[in-house]
Each structure stands twice: as C-alpha cells, then as structure tokens.
Design a protein around this motif. Structure first.
Motif, PDB file in Angstrom:
ATOM      1  N   VAL A 101       0.845  -1.200   0.000  1.00  0.00           N
ATOM      2  CA  VAL A 101       0.000   0.000   0.000  1.00  0.00           C
ATOM      3  C   VAL A 101       0.883   1.255   0.000  1.00  0.00           C
ATOM      4  O   VAL A 101       0.674   2.176  -0.798  1.00  0.00           O
ATOM      5  CB  VAL A 101      -0.965   0.004   1.205  1.00  0.00           C
ATOM      6  N   ALA A 102       1.881   1.276   0.865  1.00  0.00           N
ATOM      7  CA  ALA A 102       2.783   2.432   0.930  1.00  0.00           C
ATOM      8  C   ALA A 102       3.522   2.604  -0.395  1.00  0.00           C
ATOM      9  O   ALA A 102       3.640   3.724  -0.913  1.00  0.00           O
ATOM     10  CB  ALA A 102       3.781   2.260   2.077  1.00  0.00           C
ATOM     11  N   TYR A 103       4.000   1.503  -0.970  1.00  0.00           N
ATOM     12  CA  TYR A 103       4.722   1.537  -2.239  1.00  0.00           C
ATOM     13  C   TYR A 103       3.836   2.112  -3.343  1.00  0.00           C
ATOM     14  O   TYR A 103       4.263   2.964  -4.130  1.00  0.00           O
ATOM     15  CB  TYR A 103       5.179   0.123  -2.591  1.00  0.00           C
ATOM     16  N   THR A 104       2.592   1.676  -3.397  1.00  0.00           N
ATOM     17  CA  THR A 104       1.671   2.130  -4.432  1.00  0.00           C
ATOM     18  C   THR A 104       1.330   3.612  -4.267  1.00  0.00           C
ATOM     19  O   THR A 104       1.290   4.359  -5.253  1.00  0.00           O
ATOM     20  CB  THR A 104       0.394   1.277  -4.414  1.00  0.00           C
TER      21      THR A 104
ATOM     22  N   PHE B  41      10.491   8.537  -5.532  1.00  0.00           N
ATOM     23  CA  PHE B  41      10.961   7.337  -6.226  1.00  0.00           C
ATOM     24  C   PHE B  41      12.086   6.660  -5.439  1.00  0.00           C
ATOM     25  O   PHE B  41      12.191   5.436  -5.408  1.00  0.00           O
ATOM     26  CB  PHE B  41      11.421   7.663  -7.640  1.00  0.00           C
ATOM     27  N   GLY B  42      12.922   7.444  -4.761  1.00  0.00           N
ATOM     28  CA  GLY B  42      13.957   6.872  -3.907  1.00  0.00           C
ATOM     29  C   GLY B  42      13.373   6.153  -2.704  1.00  0.00           C
ATOM     30  O   GLY B  42      13.923   5.154  -2.233  1.00  0.00           O
ATOM     31  N   LEU B  43      12.243   6.622  -2.217  1.00  0.00           N
ATOM     32  CA  LEU B  43      11.592   5.972  -1.073  1.00  0.00           C
ATOM     33  C   LEU B  43      11.055   4.584  -1.428  1.00  0.00           C
ATOM     34  O   LEU B  43      10.895   3.733  -0.560  1.00  0.00           O
ATOM     35  CB  LEU B  43      10.452   6.837  -0.544  1.00  0.00           C
TER      36      LEU B  43
ATOM     37  N   LEU C  23      13.439  -2.375   1.157  1.00  0.00           N
ATOM     38  CA  LEU C  23      14.451  -2.744   2.141  1.00  0.00           C
ATOM     39  C   LEU C  23      13.829  -2.871   3.524  1.00  0.00           C
ATOM     40  O   LEU C  23      14.128  -3.824   4.265  1.00  0.00           O
ATOM     41  CB  LEU C  23      15.576  -1.714   2.141  1.00  0.00           C
ATOM     42  N   TYR C  24      12.952  -1.950   3.885  1.00  0.00           N
ATOM     43  CA  TYR C  24      12.250  -2.010   5.169  1.00  0.00           C
ATOM     44  C   TYR C  24      11.472  -3.324   5.288  1.00  0.00           C
ATOM     45  O   TYR C  24      11.481  -3.972   6.337  1.00  0.00           O
ATOM     46  CB  TYR C  24      11.302  -0.812   5.293  1.00  0.00           C
ATOM     47  N   ARG C  25      10.791  -3.714   4.206  1.00  0.00           N
ATOM     48  CA  ARG C  25      10.020  -4.959   4.202  1.00  0.00           C
ATOM     49  C   ARG C  25      10.927  -6.162   4.437  1.00  0.00           C
ATOM     50  O   ARG C  25      10.616  -7.033   5.247  1.00  0.00           O
ATOM     51  CB  ARG C  25       9.271  -5.107   2.881  1.00  0.00           C
ATOM     52  N   GLU C  26      12.067  -6.188   3.767  1.00  0.00           N
ATOM     53  CA  GLU C  26      12.986  -7.323   3.928  1.00  0.00           C
ATOM     54  C   GLU C  26      13.563  -7.375   5.340  1.00  0.00           C
ATOM     55  O   GLU C  26      13.717  -8.455   5.912  1.00  0.00           O
ATOM     56  CB  GLU C  26      14.102  -7.258   2.888  1.00  0.00           C
ATOM     57  N   ILE C  27      13.858  -6.229   5.913  1.00  0.00           N
ATOM     58  CA  ILE C  27      14.338  -6.194   7.307  1.00  0.00           C
ATOM     59  C   ILE C  27      13.226  -6.663   8.235  1.00  0.00           C
ATOM     60  O   ILE C  27      13.475  -7.395   9.193  1.00  0.00           O
ATOM     61  CB  ILE C  27      14.841  -4.781   7.675  1.00  0.00           C
ATOM     62  N   GLY C  28      11.995  -6.274   7.939  1.00  0.00           N
ATOM     63  CA  GLY C  28      10.854  -6.752   8.732  1.00  0.00           C
ATOM     64  C   GLY C  28      10.713  -8.260   8.654  1.00  0.00           C
ATOM     65  O   GLY C  28      10.429  -8.919   9.655  1.00  0.00           O
ATOM     66  N   TYR C  29      10.903  -8.820   7.462  1.00  0.00           N
ATOM     67  CA  TYR C  29      10.864 -10.286   7.319  1.00  0.00           C
ATOM     68  C   TYR C  29      11.954 -10.932   8.164  1.00  0.00           C
ATOM     69  O   TYR C  29      11.730 -11.957   8.802  1.00  0.00           O
ATOM     70  CB  TYR C  29      11.071 -10.693   5.857  1.00  0.00           C
TER      71      TYR C  29
END
Length: 90
Positions: free
Chosen positions: A24-27, A64-66, A72-78
């Motif tokens: 959702v944030a990405y979109t 676009f940089g975000l 990366l935030y998602r992968e760290i969360g995983y």
C-alpha cells in the motif's frame, strides 16, 4: 530463507500483513511520484511556472527513492519475523 525471496510474503500471517502494508505504501508513493512528474512536466510549458515544476521533479525523485527504502524495510521486517539463521543458510 534467502532475502528478497518472492515467496516469503506468504510464510505467516505477520508476513502477509507486513507485505500488504508495504505494498500500500509503495503504491501510494509510486502514484504520488508519477503525479508530481506529470504536473511538473505541464508546469514546464510556461516560463513563469518552471521553478515550481523543478521542485515537483525534485520531490517526485525523492519519492521514487523511497520506493527502494520500502522494499528494504520490508525485507528487514521479514528478517525480524524469521530466525536470523535462515539468512545464512539460504
């Protein structure tokens, strides 16, 4: 499990929730950045609005940089949800 594994988002309910929030944030960011670029482009048609158009391009570029930051935030969360030993095995 390897990082950036596309199957990771279905591992548990917490993984699914994290994936959904990040998507959702990405979109929202992706749409906002694109809109700023379109508006900025239109502003370049008149010389007196070029300055505002330039700022919209700058803000759009930051957005676009975000996008990469969210992934990366998602992968760290995983990683926080998983066992850290899984990373070294993958």
């Amino acid at each position: 499990m390897k990082i950036f594994n596309p199957e990771k988002h279905t591992k548990s309910e917490d993984h699914k929730r994290l994936y959904a929030y990040c998507e959702v944030a990405y979109t929202i960011i992706d749409f906002s950045a694109a809109a700023l670029f379109v508006i900025g482009s239109v502003l370049f048609f008149k010389e007196n609005t070029t300055y505002a158009g330039t700022w919209l391009f700058v803000v759009g570029s930051v957005l676009f940089g975000l996008r990469a930051t969210i992934k990366l935030y998602r992968e760290i969360g995983y990683l926080r949800l998983d066992d850290y030993d899984d990373v070294t095995k993958g």
